[in-house]
Design an enzyme around this catalytic site. Structure first.
Site, mmCIF file in Angstrom:
data_model
loop_
_atom_site.group_PDB
_atom_site.id
_atom_site.type_symbol
_atom_site.label_atom_id
_atom_site.label_comp_id
_atom_site.label_asym_id
_atom_site.label_seq_id
_atom_site.Cartn_x
_atom_site.Cartn_y
_atom_site.Cartn_z
ATOM 1 N N ASP A 1 5.552 -10.196 5.679
ATOM 2 C CA ASP A 1 4.974 -11.645 5.910
ATOM 3 C C ASP A 1 3.978 -11.547 7.030
ATOM 4 O O ASP A 1 3.831 -10.583 7.823
ATOM 5 C CB ASP A 1 6.144 -12.375 6.190
ATOM 6 C CG ASP A 1 7.116 -12.156 7.186
ATOM 7 O OD1 ASP A 1 6.651 -11.858 8.406
ATOM 8 O OD2 ASP A 1 8.347 -12.244 6.856
ATOM 9 N N HIS B 1 -4.505 0.968 -2.124
ATOM 10 C CA HIS B 1 -3.316 0.337 -2.652
ATOM 11 C C HIS B 1 -3.313 0.697 -4.023
ATOM 12 O O HIS B 1 -2.255 0.655 -4.679
ATOM 13 C CB HIS B 1 -3.204 -1.124 -2.538
ATOM 14 C CG HIS B 1 -4.362 -1.815 -3.149
ATOM 15 N ND1 HIS B 1 -5.606 -1.792 -2.806
ATOM 16 C CD2 HIS B 1 -4.585 -2.520 -4.340
ATOM 17 C CE1 HIS B 1 -6.403 -2.351 -3.572
ATOM 18 N NE2 HIS B 1 -5.995 -2.772 -4.637
ATOM 19 N N ASP C 1 14.073 -11.205 3.738
ATOM 20 C CA ASP C 1 13.922 -11.188 2.286
ATOM 21 C C ASP C 1 13.259 -10.169 1.526
ATOM 22 O O ASP C 1 13.192 -9.987 0.614
ATOM 23 C CB ASP C 1 13.070 -12.289 1.857
ATOM 24 C CG ASP C 1 11.586 -12.480 2.255
ATOM 25 O OD1 ASP C 1 11.339 -11.255 2.968
ATOM 26 O OD2 ASP C 1 10.875 -13.162 1.656
ATOM 27 N N GLU D 1 -15.826 -3.698 -4.672
ATOM 28 C CA GLU D 1 -15.145 -2.574 -5.186
ATOM 29 C C GLU D 1 -15.851 -1.800 -6.342
ATOM 30 O O GLU D 1 -16.100 -2.584 -7.237
ATOM 31 C CB GLU D 1 -13.641 -3.148 -5.889
ATOM 32 C CG GLU D 1 -13.007 -1.973 -6.218
ATOM 33 C CD GLU D 1 -11.501 -2.442 -6.995
ATOM 34 O OE1 GLU D 1 -10.689 -1.683 -6.936
ATOM 35 O OE2 GLU D 1 -11.696 -3.600 -7.351
#
Length: 589
Positions: free
Chosen positions: A68, A359, A64, A292
């Site tokens: 995952d 990220h 897809d 964080e």
């Protein structure tokens, strides 16, 4: 007669009560046995190496185009081969995916994109079987506007969930300005359903939770317990320094948003909440938590993580990644200074992470190494040597172990990230030079760090058999795991060597750090002393050869790591001549 009958029964009563008590304990839900650490001494989370996985970009198994859990399971042996000991995975909860999962609509539900709860458990068990611990990303400064709490909260002013969020009645007038990191219009959003404004520090679809409400805090602790009982070993607390708000809503001075943390972060009440969290979750479950951010000062950071505070165990600050936000790059003197001052501040108490990418940032190679094909291998090896040699827990972002680079995205139409789009609109509205803005965005956008993992040279880098959610970097045919796996001189195998070196040399974890020849323009040199070892780390951050004079030099017998095949020493003048981006570690007396 009654007395004589009662006497033996009376004697049996303590036995019966003891039996009943033991049975009640046996029926009580089992909590994981905490791992006992000397928190100001040695601890597994200090000695570990953490690897961050962005789940939708790691490995897709169903075609897809999204990574995952089964993809991670497929690569568990690879993770073990890296020598890492912890995995932090970005959010995989139910979410509308406005901010790629950082807008959670169900904290106990799995986004079907990633699989099922059974898949998650299989992945977790597979990690534990390989000695790898799991760190969960907890996003509780805010939720999604599709979370049931918020849907209830906005339904009416007298709903029981109204105070789960921050609301400002419209009849009171315009709320005091609050800056939003993602929305150029500010952090208050009008909602016509109840004629009121709600607060969102990030996107308008991410309403801020009201941590001043004890019910909200208990909801969060219960969520953390839910995952701890599944076997999660630690928590990364997203945007947590902003969780507590001053609900008197004072007027902040004009331009205050330029010092965002000072005005929006680290309110005193936050520490009360963290102590609650420690008592309810951290201590009884034997997990650790990393915040964080680390506030505005060293004292802020210590107040978060010093063991006697009984709050969190580790913090990571952003001063290092802030060094290289534009294509001009960074200055080595500043780089040395930032790492050295943070090490000094935590030399006796507390613990921090060591990282140069995640990220929310562009690729480490472009910002701190050298993506030029001539230099990418030694320069990335040098940066990974540095990360594994500092005091603090090293955090590695997926792909950095093979030298993945930025992807060229020169036009705004290619961007889907809510942060990038918000910054673009703000820049355009304020009349900035948009050509210059796009050059900087292309360099430092966090979308650079979210491209699919480059496994091999087959179509779509072996990430998916379908169409990937984000374009694969075209250099995957040269930069990939398969190409580097069996090459002893590769970035990948140097990374594996460095995790092994860190584990085998405890001075790199707990030893004292001392900078050597601070003013050297090209070389970052430092010692790590302790645990019965004296180690020297020598790193040439230049694309040119450079030399340094030392009291002791590396020899064949005391050399621990070298990213080249030889070492050029001059015994006569006690100098060490380093090739471009050469990285050495050696022991000394």
């Amino acid at each position: 007669m009654h007395n004589s009958l009662f006497t033996p029964m009376k004697n049996l009563l303590p036995i019966f009560l003891a039996f009943l008590f033991l049975n009640l304990i046996a029926c009580e839900p089992k909590k994981p046995a905490p791992e006992k650490d000397n928190l100001e001494g040695k601890a597994w989370w200090k000695e570990g190496v953490l690897y961050q996985i962005y789940p939708q970009s790691f490995k897709d198994t169903d075609g897809d185009g999204y990574g995952d859990f089964k993809g991670v399971i497929e690569k568990l042996d690879y993770l073990e081969s890296l020598g890492i000991t912890m995995v932090w995975m970005n959010p995989f909860f139910e979410s509308p995916m406005v901010d790629n999962g950082y807008d959670v609509s169900d904290y106990r539900g799995i986004n079907p994109r990633y699989g099922t709860m059974e898949d998650f458990q299989a992945m977790l068990d597979g990690m534990h079987a390989r000695g790898i611990k799991f760190v969960l990303d907890v996003v509780v400064n805010h939720s999604s506007d599709q979370h049931d709490w918020f849907l209830q909260s906005r339904s009416s002013r007298d709903n029981p969930y109204r105070d789960y969020y921050h609301w400002w009645p419209a009849e009171k007038g315009t709320p005091p300005y609050r800056h939003s990191l993602f929305d150029p219009e500010g952090a208050w959003e009008y909602d016509s359903l109840t004629n009121a404004f709600y607060l969102h520090t990030f996107a308008e679809q991410q309403p801020d939770l009201n941590w001043e409400n004890p019910k909200v805090r208990q909801e969060v602790y219960d969520i953390m317990k839910f995952w701890a009982e599944k076997g999660v070993d630690g928590f990364r607390m997203d945007a947590f320094q902003f969780a507590s708000k001053d609900t008197t809503w004072p007027e902040f001075p004009e331009g205050h948003e330029k010092d965002f943390i000072k005005w929006y972060g680290m309110r005193p009440q936050l520490h009360e909440y963290l102590k609650e969290m420690y008592a309810e979750v951290i201590e009884p479950y034997g997990v650790f938590a990393v915040a964080e951010g680390a506030g505005s000062t060293f004292q802020d950071a210590h107040d978060l993580v010093d063991a006697d505070r009984k709050e969190l165990q580790m913090a990571y600050h952003f001063e290092t990644v802030d060094l290289s936000r534009t294509p001009e790059g960074y200055d080595l003197a500043d780089f040395k200074n930032v790492f050295s001052k943070w090490d000094s501040a935590f030399a006796e108490k507390g613990w921090i992470s060591i990282f140069l990418s995640n990220h929310d940032n562009a690729r480490m190679v472009n910002r701190f190494a050298n993506p030029d094909p001539k230099f990418i291998t030694p320069s990335t090896q040098l940066i990974n040597t540095f990360l594994m040699s500092m005091r603090g827990t090293p955090f590695t972002y997926y792909g950095d172990e093979i030298g993945m680079t930025n992807i060229d995205m020169p036009t705004i139409e290619e961007y889907v990230d809510v942060e990038a789009l918000g910054k673009y609109q703000a820049a355009k509205s304020s009349g900035q030079d948009m050509e210059e803005f796009m050059q900087i965005l292309n360099y430092n956008s966090r979308e650079n760090g979210r491209t699919p993992m480059q496994w091999d040279a087959t179509l779509q880098a072996g990430f998916t058999t379908g169409t990937p959610w984000m374009r694969v970097n075209p250099n995957y045919t040269e930069i990939n795991v398969s190409a580097q796996d069996q090459d002893p001189t590769s970035i990948l195998n140097h990374f594996r060597k460095m995790t092994k070196v860190r584990k085998e040399n405890p001075a790199l974890v707990y030893g004292k750090y001392e900078l050597v020849q601070k003013e050297h323009p090209d070389i970052y040199a430092f010692t790590r002393k302790g645990e019965g070892q004296n180690l020297m780390v020598i790193l040439n951050f230049s694309k040119n050869s450079s030399s340094i004079k030392l009291d002791q030099l590396p020899t064949e017998s005391n050399l621990i790591i070298n990213n080249y095949s030889d070492v050029n020493v001059n015994d006569q003048d006690m100098s060490l001549n380093l090739k471009p981006y050469q990285a050495l570690i050696f022991s000394f007396d």
